[in-house]
Design an enzyme around this catalytic site. Structure first.
Site, PDB file in Angstrom:
ATOM      1  CB  CYS A  28      35.784  51.553  37.712  1.00 47.95           C
ATOM      2  SG  CYS A  28      35.545  49.843  38.163  1.00 47.95           S
TER       3      CYS A  28
HETATM    4  N1  CO8 Z   1      40.487  29.820  37.603  1.00 48.89           N
HETATM    5  C1  CO8 Z   1      40.907  29.043  36.575  1.00 48.89           C
HETATM    6  N2  CO8 Z   1      40.610  29.285  35.292  1.00 48.89           N
HETATM    7  C2  CO8 Z   1      39.861  30.383  35.037  1.00 48.89           C
HETATM    8  C3  CO8 Z   1      39.400  31.246  36.047  1.00 48.89           C
HETATM    9  C4  CO8 Z   1      39.738  30.917  37.391  1.00 48.89           C
HETATM   10  N3  CO8 Z   1      39.329  31.670  38.408  1.00 48.89           N
HETATM   11  N4  CO8 Z   1      38.697  32.228  35.484  1.00 48.89           N
HETATM   12  C5  CO8 Z   1      38.707  32.021  34.175  1.00 48.89           C
HETATM   13  N5  CO8 Z   1      39.395  30.884  33.881  1.00 48.89           N
HETATM   14  C6  CO8 Z   1      39.629  30.307  32.575  1.00 48.89           C
HETATM   15  C7  CO8 Z   1      38.599  30.776  31.572  1.00 48.89           C
HETATM   16  O1  CO8 Z   1      37.420  29.987  31.647  1.00 48.89           O
HETATM   17  C8  CO8 Z   1      39.344  30.599  30.278  1.00 48.89           C
HETATM   18  O2  CO8 Z   1      39.283  29.225  29.899  1.00 48.89           O
HETATM   19  P1  CO8 Z   1      39.063  28.823  28.353  1.00 48.89           P
HETATM   20  O3  CO8 Z   1      40.235  29.425  27.632  1.00 48.89           O
HETATM   21  O4  CO8 Z   1      39.037  27.346  28.405  1.00 48.89           O
HETATM   22  O5  CO8 Z   1      37.766  29.471  27.952  1.00 48.89           O
HETATM   23  C9  CO8 Z   1      40.799  30.918  30.645  1.00 48.89           C
HETATM   24  O6  CO8 Z   1      40.889  30.742  32.052  1.00 48.89           O
HETATM   25  C10 CO8 Z   1      41.205  32.325  30.284  1.00 48.89           C
HETATM   26  O7  CO8 Z   1      40.168  33.232  30.755  1.00 48.89           O
HETATM   27  P2  CO8 Z   1      40.115  34.752  30.382  1.00 48.89           P
HETATM   28  O8  CO8 Z   1      40.343  34.918  28.920  1.00 48.89           O
HETATM   29  O9  CO8 Z   1      38.879  35.335  30.979  1.00 48.89           O
HETATM   30  O10 CO8 Z   1      41.387  35.271  31.208  1.00 48.89           O
HETATM   31  P3  CO8 Z   1      42.145  36.651  31.122  1.00 48.89           P
HETATM   32  O11 CO8 Z   1      43.585  36.359  30.954  1.00 48.89           O
HETATM   33  O12 CO8 Z   1      41.511  37.594  30.181  1.00 48.89           O
HETATM   34  O13 CO8 Z   1      41.954  37.249  32.607  1.00 48.89           O
HETATM   35  C11 CO8 Z   1      40.616  38.957  33.680  1.00 48.89           C
HETATM   36  C12 CO8 Z   1      40.670  37.541  33.096  1.00 48.89           C
HETATM   37  C13 CO8 Z   1      41.530  38.979  34.898  1.00 48.89           C
HETATM   38  C14 CO8 Z   1      39.214  39.265  34.101  1.00 48.89           C
HETATM   39  C15 CO8 Z   1      41.137  39.989  32.660  1.00 48.89           C
HETATM   40  O14 CO8 Z   1      40.501  39.797  31.417  1.00 48.89           O
HETATM   41  C16 CO8 Z   1      40.888  41.422  33.079  1.00 48.89           C
HETATM   42  O15 CO8 Z   1      41.297  41.878  34.134  1.00 48.89           O
HETATM   43  N6  CO8 Z   1      40.255  42.219  32.220  1.00 48.89           N
HETATM   44  C17 CO8 Z   1      39.967  43.630  32.476  1.00 48.89           C
HETATM   45  C18 CO8 Z   1      38.898  43.714  33.472  1.00 48.89           C
HETATM   46  C19 CO8 Z   1      38.557  45.109  33.886  1.00 48.89           C
HETATM   47  O16 CO8 Z   1      39.359  46.003  33.986  1.00 48.89           O
HETATM   48  N7  CO8 Z   1      37.348  45.270  34.172  1.00 48.89           N
HETATM   49  C20 CO8 Z   1      36.867  46.469  34.710  1.00 48.89           C
HETATM   50  C21 CO8 Z   1      35.645  46.076  35.426  1.00 48.89           C
HETATM   51  S1  CO8 Z   1      35.385  46.914  36.855  1.00 48.89           S
HETATM   52  C22 CO8 Z   1      34.279  48.238  36.605  1.00 48.89           C
HETATM   53  O17 CO8 Z   1      34.190  48.865  35.616  1.00 48.89           O
HETATM   54  C23 CO8 Z   1      33.388  48.563  37.743  1.00 48.89           C
HETATM   55  C24 CO8 Z   1      32.155  47.786  37.671  1.00 48.89           C
HETATM   56  C25 CO8 Z   1      31.382  48.000  38.915  1.00 48.89           C
HETATM   57  C26 CO8 Z   1      31.920  47.274  40.120  1.00 48.89           C
HETATM   58  C27 CO8 Z   1      31.349  45.898  40.256  1.00 48.89           C
HETATM   59  C28 CO8 Z   1      31.570  45.329  41.629  1.00 48.89           C
HETATM   60  C29 CO8 Z   1      31.134  43.880  41.712  1.00 48.89           C
END
Ligand code: CO8
Length: 373
Positions: free
Chosen positions: A156
């Site tokens: 990224c």
């Molecule tokens: N629908 C319903 N429920 C869901 C979903 C969904 N789609 N997804 C997850 N849940 C559930 C989970 O299973 C979890 O359930 P449980 O508590 O029972 O285990 C619950 O919802 C909460 O899940 P999370 O804790 O994962 O939820 P968050 O509030 O943390 O949100 C995010 C998830 C949005 C992913 C958030 O953590 C986030 O944005 N984090 C930062 C991510 C980030 O900035 N990453 C950077 C990566 S990008 C990068 O560096 C480039 C890589 C190269 C590119 C790749 C291209 C493919």
């Protein structure tokens, strides 16, 4: 020291877009079919049943409402859930080259430059569609640009790292005017069948013209007053796809060969690092934070950006001060902060300061402090 400027930017946006509702409907249908197909193994506890995705969760957790993609039909086909992108012959332009040409032409128009003015092309993005010949060299040839070209990947943060490479090259005299391009086909390395991440990414291409202030004739330009990069190793965002995969048959096609992340950990660890870097960078350049009129942040998660902007500015802020494009574009990896800069800078006044900042896998963080001329 030589003054370096950003004199133009360009954006290629794919024509197809997928809303959260559309994405969730096909994901959930895939899940129902998967669970039916594997009912007995699920019953025996050998396979985990797929849980449903939820459009409300996606928007609340990320701020994302839709994403642009190169191919929609394959991604929303509940029997498939990944794009259909036909291979091309070696004589045709590759997809990344095609995306790049469109973004570059806009950036050149803005910069008031022709291909004859350019003498270096840097392709900086999360994934190249092939290892060699370099995508940048294909793009250089397709545009008719002389000089040199190379590819680089810092996930990224690729664009901000690319901006520093371009700035250093111009300052040292190895180039006069550089094109830095970010063709991101995130849909190709995202696991659309994993509800934890299927909503996160989109496809796009951005391009930036960087040159010396002495050669700049653009109507609008921004001086790069400082660049700062930081990396710290982490496995929390990882993709194990690579040319050694076939050397161990047991790993081929496994989940770790596409994007994997521990989103919560990333959130918790990266936000403070980013805020500290921007503040330290402003301090090093003796720029009081009160002078910062805009923060064009990496577009991964709305809450992340709000937290970072609040920490850096030390107060509540308006949406204009930290613009959002991830609602429409989702995370487009390296291109995100450049899209924000491309779409949200026309109202910036001469003398105003801003920050372009990216962060992501590596971990990697890049900040570029710019001032409108
Ligand atoms: N629908 C319903 N429920 C869901 C979903 C969904 N789609 N997804 C997850 N849940 C559930 C989970 O299973 C979890 O359930 P449980 O508590 O029972 O285990 C619950 O919802 C909460 O899940 P999370 O804790 O994962 O939820 P968050 O509030 O943390 O949100 C995010 C998830 C949005 C992913 C958030 O953590 C986030 O944005 N984090 C930062 C991510 C980030 O900035 N990453 C950077 C990566 S990008 C990068 O560096 C480039 C890589 C190269 C590119 C790749 C291209 C493919």
């Amino acid at each position: 020291m030589k003054q370096i400027v950003i004199s133009g930017t360009g954006l290629f946006t794919p024509s197809e877009s997928i809303s959260n509702d559309e994405l969730v409907a096909s994901f959930n249908e895939y899940g129902i079919r998967f669970n039916e197909r594997n009912a007995e193994a699920i019953e025996r506890g050998e396979i985990k049943a797929m849980g449903p995705s939820n459009a409300e969760f996606i928007e609340k957790a990320s701020g994302i409402k839709s994403r642009f993609v190169i191919n929609k039909s394959g991604i929303i086909d509940p029997d498939r859930l990944y794009p259909v992108i036909p291979e091309r012959s070696d004589e045709e332009h590759s997809l990344q080259c095609e995306m790049a040409i469109s973004a570059i032409n806009e950036a050149l128009r803005q910069a008031n430059k022709t291909v004859d003015d350019i003498d270096a092309v840097i392709v900086a993005c999360s994934n190249m569609q092939r290892p060699y010949p370099a995508m940048s060299i294909e793009i250089q040839a397709a545009m008719g640009i002389k000089g040199w070209a190379f590819d680089m990947n810092v996930a990224c943060s690729s664009a901000t790292f690319g901006l520093q490479m371009a700035t250093d090259s111009i300052r040292s005299g190895s180039a006069r005017c550089v094109l830095m391009v970010n063709p991101e086909i995130c849909s190709g390395h995202l696991e659309w069948r994993d509800r934890d991440c299927h909503f996160i990414f989109g496809d796009v291409c951005t391009a930036v013209v960087i040159e010396s202030a002495e050669t700049c004739t653009a109507a609008n330009s921004f001086e790069i007053i400082g660049t700062k990069l930081q990396t710290q190793f982490s496995n929390n965002i990882r993709n194990n796809f690579g040319f050694l995969n076939r050397c161990d048959d047991s790993g081929v096609g496994q989940r770790d060969k596409l994007f994997v992340q521990h989103g919560r950990k990333v959130f918790k660890e990266v936000c403070p690092m980013v805020a500290e870097q921007i503040s330290a960078h402003l301090d090093e350049l003796s720029v009081p934070v009160e002078q910062v009129k805009r923060m064009w942040l990496h577009q991964a998660n709305l809450s992340m950006n709000d937290l970072i902007a609040k920490r850096v500015l030390g107060r509540d802020f308006t949406r204009e001060e930290a613009p959002v494009i991830l609602d429409q574009y989702a995370n487009t990896s390296s291109a995100g902060s450049i899209i924000a800069f491309h779409l949200h800078r026309d109202d910036i006044k001469s003398g105003d300061t801003g920050v372009i900042c990216s962060f992501g896998a590596g971990y990697s963080i890049g900040s570029i402090i710019v001032r409108k001329r």
